[in-house]
Design a protein around this motif. Structure first.
Motif, mmCIF file in Angstrom:
data_model
loop_
_atom_site.group_PDB
_atom_site.id
_atom_site.type_symbol
_atom_site.label_atom_id
_atom_site.label_comp_id
_atom_site.label_asym_id
_atom_site.label_seq_id
_atom_site.Cartn_x
_atom_site.Cartn_y
_atom_site.Cartn_z
ATOM 1 N N GLY A 30 0.585 -1.136 -0.138
ATOM 2 C CA GLY A 30 0.125 -0.144 0.192
ATOM 3 C C GLY A 30 0.741 1.198 0.087
ATOM 4 N N VAL A 31 1.766 1.203 -1.003
ATOM 5 C CA VAL A 31 3.050 2.281 -0.828
ATOM 6 C C VAL A 31 3.099 2.692 -2.288
ATOM 7 C CG1 VAL A 31 3.633 1.772 1.490
ATOM 8 C CG2 VAL A 31 4.959 0.923 -0.671
ATOM 9 N N ARG A 32 4.138 3.630 -2.494
ATOM 10 C CA ARG A 32 4.606 3.960 -3.730
ATOM 11 C C ARG A 32 6.216 3.826 -3.637
ATOM 12 N NH1 ARG A 32 3.653 9.354 -4.340
ATOM 13 N NH2 ARG A 32 1.700 9.122 -5.470
ATOM 14 N N LEU A 33 6.833 3.010 -4.727
ATOM 15 C CA LEU A 33 8.156 2.980 -4.706
ATOM 16 C C LEU A 33 8.609 4.143 -5.690
ATOM 17 C CD1 LEU A 33 7.791 0.346 -3.314
ATOM 18 C CD2 LEU A 33 9.291 -0.671 -4.893
ATOM 19 N N ALA A 34 9.470 5.170 -5.181
ATOM 20 C CA ALA A 34 9.855 6.125 -5.985
ATOM 21 C C ALA A 34 11.371 5.847 -6.275
ATOM 22 C CB ALA A 34 9.742 7.346 -5.432
ATOM 23 N N LEU A 35 11.557 5.492 -7.490
ATOM 24 C CA LEU A 35 12.791 5.081 -8.070
ATOM 25 C C LEU A 35 13.566 6.458 -8.674
ATOM 26 C CD1 LEU A 35 12.095 1.957 -10.124
ATOM 27 C CD2 LEU A 35 12.811 2.123 -7.817
ATOM 28 N N ASP A 36 14.867 6.680 -8.493
ATOM 29 C CA ASP A 36 15.741 7.747 -8.919
ATOM 30 C C ASP A 36 16.600 7.209 -10.161
ATOM 31 O OD1 ASP A 36 17.717 9.519 -9.226
ATOM 32 O OD2 ASP A 36 17.964 9.892 -6.977
ATOM 33 N N SER A 37 16.355 7.996 -11.378
ATOM 34 C CA SER A 37 17.074 7.490 -12.432
ATOM 35 C C SER A 37 18.838 7.489 -12.480
ATOM 36 C CB SER A 37 16.687 8.464 -13.688
ATOM 37 O OG SER A 37 17.086 9.573 -13.495
ATOM 38 N N ALA A 38 19.161 8.418 -11.595
ATOM 39 C CA ALA A 38 20.510 8.842 -11.295
ATOM 40 C C ALA A 38 21.122 7.615 -10.566
ATOM 41 C CB ALA A 38 20.897 9.938 -10.214
ATOM 42 N N LEU A 39 20.353 6.805 -9.778
ATOM 43 C CA LEU A 39 20.892 5.569 -9.162
ATOM 44 C C LEU A 39 20.810 4.385 -10.130
ATOM 45 C CD1 LEU A 39 19.048 5.924 -5.707
ATOM 46 C CD2 LEU A 39 21.418 6.602 -6.243
ATOM 47 N N LEU A 40 20.137 4.526 -11.109
ATOM 48 C CA LEU A 40 20.001 3.585 -12.152
ATOM 49 C C LEU A 40 21.001 3.589 -13.253
ATOM 50 C CD1 LEU A 40 16.163 3.143 -12.806
ATOM 51 C CD2 LEU A 40 17.625 1.823 -11.535
ATOM 52 N N ARG A 41 21.702 4.995 -13.062
ATOM 53 C CA ARG A 41 22.560 4.966 -14.288
ATOM 54 C C ARG A 41 23.796 4.253 -14.464
ATOM 55 N NH1 ARG A 41 23.120 10.672 -13.443
ATOM 56 N NH2 ARG A 41 20.936 10.700 -14.455
ATOM 57 N N PRO A 42 24.636 3.575 -13.264
ATOM 58 C CA PRO A 42 25.453 2.706 -13.622
ATOM 59 C C PRO A 42 25.016 1.380 -14.359
ATOM 60 C CG PRO A 42 25.369 3.532 -11.230
ATOM 61 C CD PRO A 42 24.187 4.021 -11.787
ATOM 62 N N ASP A 43 23.755 1.074 -14.201
ATOM 63 C CA ASP A 43 23.112 -0.186 -14.980
ATOM 64 C C ASP A 43 22.798 0.197 -16.405
ATOM 65 O OD1 ASP A 43 22.705 -1.774 -12.401
ATOM 66 O OD2 ASP A 43 21.569 -0.106 -11.968
ATOM 67 N N THR A 44 22.398 1.410 -16.685
ATOM 68 C CA THR A 44 21.838 1.918 -18.039
ATOM 69 C C THR A 44 23.309 2.195 -18.710
ATOM 70 O OG1 THR A 44 21.742 4.002 -17.322
ATOM 71 C CG2 THR A 44 19.684 2.799 -17.264
ATOM 72 N N GLU A 45 24.248 2.718 -18.081
ATOM 73 C CA GLU A 45 25.161 3.024 -18.973
ATOM 74 C C GLU A 45 26.167 1.986 -19.478
ATOM 75 O OE1 GLU A 45 27.662 5.887 -16.451
ATOM 76 O OE2 GLU A 45 26.312 7.674 -17.163
ATOM 77 N N VAL A 46 26.456 1.046 -18.898
ATOM 78 C CA VAL A 46 26.820 -0.117 -19.051
ATOM 79 C C VAL A 46 26.337 -0.931 -20.307
ATOM 80 C CG1 VAL A 46 26.237 -1.633 -17.441
ATOM 81 C CG2 VAL A 46 28.640 -1.942 -18.109
#
Length: 323
Positions: free
Chosen positions: A242-258
């Motif tokens: 019963g909550v929202r998960l607020a993801l931060d794209s900056a924290l995903l950047r290591p995964d996307t850049e590679v």
């Protein structure tokens, strides 16, 4: 005169089992193993149970998946589910449903790999079932059991506003590997470095199984195995809690850049990370400090669903029945 590889139609059930059983090593927690109507397994109390099935043509294709690949996937997805509850995997029950024209060697290679992975992880193969099937059908099902060791299970429903959303393991690697396999021989020939790692992770994934019980001991408030994509699985925690998960794209950047050079740009790389399935990393929420090996992806907030930089995201990812 019969030529070519032996098929299941040419051996009895007993003969096939005689070839398979030697790959399933004895285990201290397995009191009665294969050979009786049911196995007997030692436990310390609460038992976690899960099951996953894989069907040829739906969950794998023979064009690029061997029996060893299928065994690795089947093993990983089951022990990851057990670990996501905070338990230690202890034993497996295996079912093979096969067209009688299936080569015996396929079943033997599957059993050999499954037995090796189980032995390396101190997991017992306790037994299972064999069944024939219509032409072209080949299906594997594994039921896995785990021991909570006296701890309470970590559910999807415990995340609370203020918790940190965190992951242990990779993101998007399996989806990128699948994209390369689907692109064909030329893409695979050019794949090296991270690309080759992505293909390997799709074909023979691994999971941070030991991190599940450690996360439970460290106070994880919710946890699951990332099998269907970060957005879809994240939405499952959000809905259950019963909550929202607020993801931060900056924290995903290591995964996307590679992944950008592997899949051809930032947008497809982000899609792999957000919606790619079969990764089998662990996603969890924590009220306090993150355990070793975990990294933050965002925060838990009041609300619903999953957002990326404040923008609501549809829970896309793998679905067994949706188009």
């Amino acid at each position: 005169m019969v030529t070519g590889p032996r098929t299941l139609a040419q051996v009895s059930e007993g003969a096939l089992l005689a070839e398979i059983f030697p790959y399933f090593a004895a285990h201290d927690g397995l009191l009665i193993g294969p050979g009786d109507d049911a196995a007997v397994i030692a436990t310390s109390g609460s038992v976690v149970a899960t099951t996953d099935a894989m069907v040829r043509g739906r969950d794998w294709v023979d064009e690029w998946s061997t029996a060893a690949d299928v065994a690795t996937k089947a093993f990983t997805q089951n022990v990851a589910d057990v670990a996501a509850m905070g338990a230690v995997p202890t034993s497996l029950l295996v079912t093979l449903v096969a067209d009688p024209q299936t080569p015996v060697q396929w079943a033997v290679d599957f059993a050999r790999t499954l037995g090796r992975l189980a032995q390396q992880s101190s997991v017992a193969v306790a037994g299972g079932d064999l069944s024939s099937a219509p032409t072209g059908t080949l299906m594997i099902s594994i039921a896995a059991l785990g021991d909570l060791g006296g701890r309470a299970p970590v559910l999807r429903s415990g995340a609370r506003p203020g918790d940190t959303v965190a992951v242990c393991g990779t993101l998007g690697r399996s989806a990128a590997g699948l994209a390369l396999l689907q692109a064909g021989a030329a893409a695979l020939t050019e794949a090296d470095g991270v690309g080759a790692e992505c293909v390997a992770h799709h074909l023979r994934p691994t999971a941070p199984v030991e991190a599940g019980p450690r996360a439970a001991a460290a106070g994880a408030t919710a946890m699951l195995d990332l099998s269907d994509g970060l957005l879809r699985d994240g939405d499952r925690i959000a809905r259950a809690s019963g909550v929202r998960l607020a993801l931060d794209s900056a924290l995903l950047r290591p995964d996307t850049e590679v992944l950008e050079p592997v899949v051809g740009g930032a947008e497809p790389a982000l899609e792999c990370v957000l919606a790619g399935g079969e990764e089998h990393s662990l996603l969890a929420t924590f009220a306090g400090e993150l355990p070793t090996g975990w990294r933050p992806l965002g925060r838990v907030e009041e609300g619903e669903g999953v957002t990326l930089d404040g923008v609501p995201q549809a829970p896309r990812g793998w679905d067994h029945f949706a188009g």
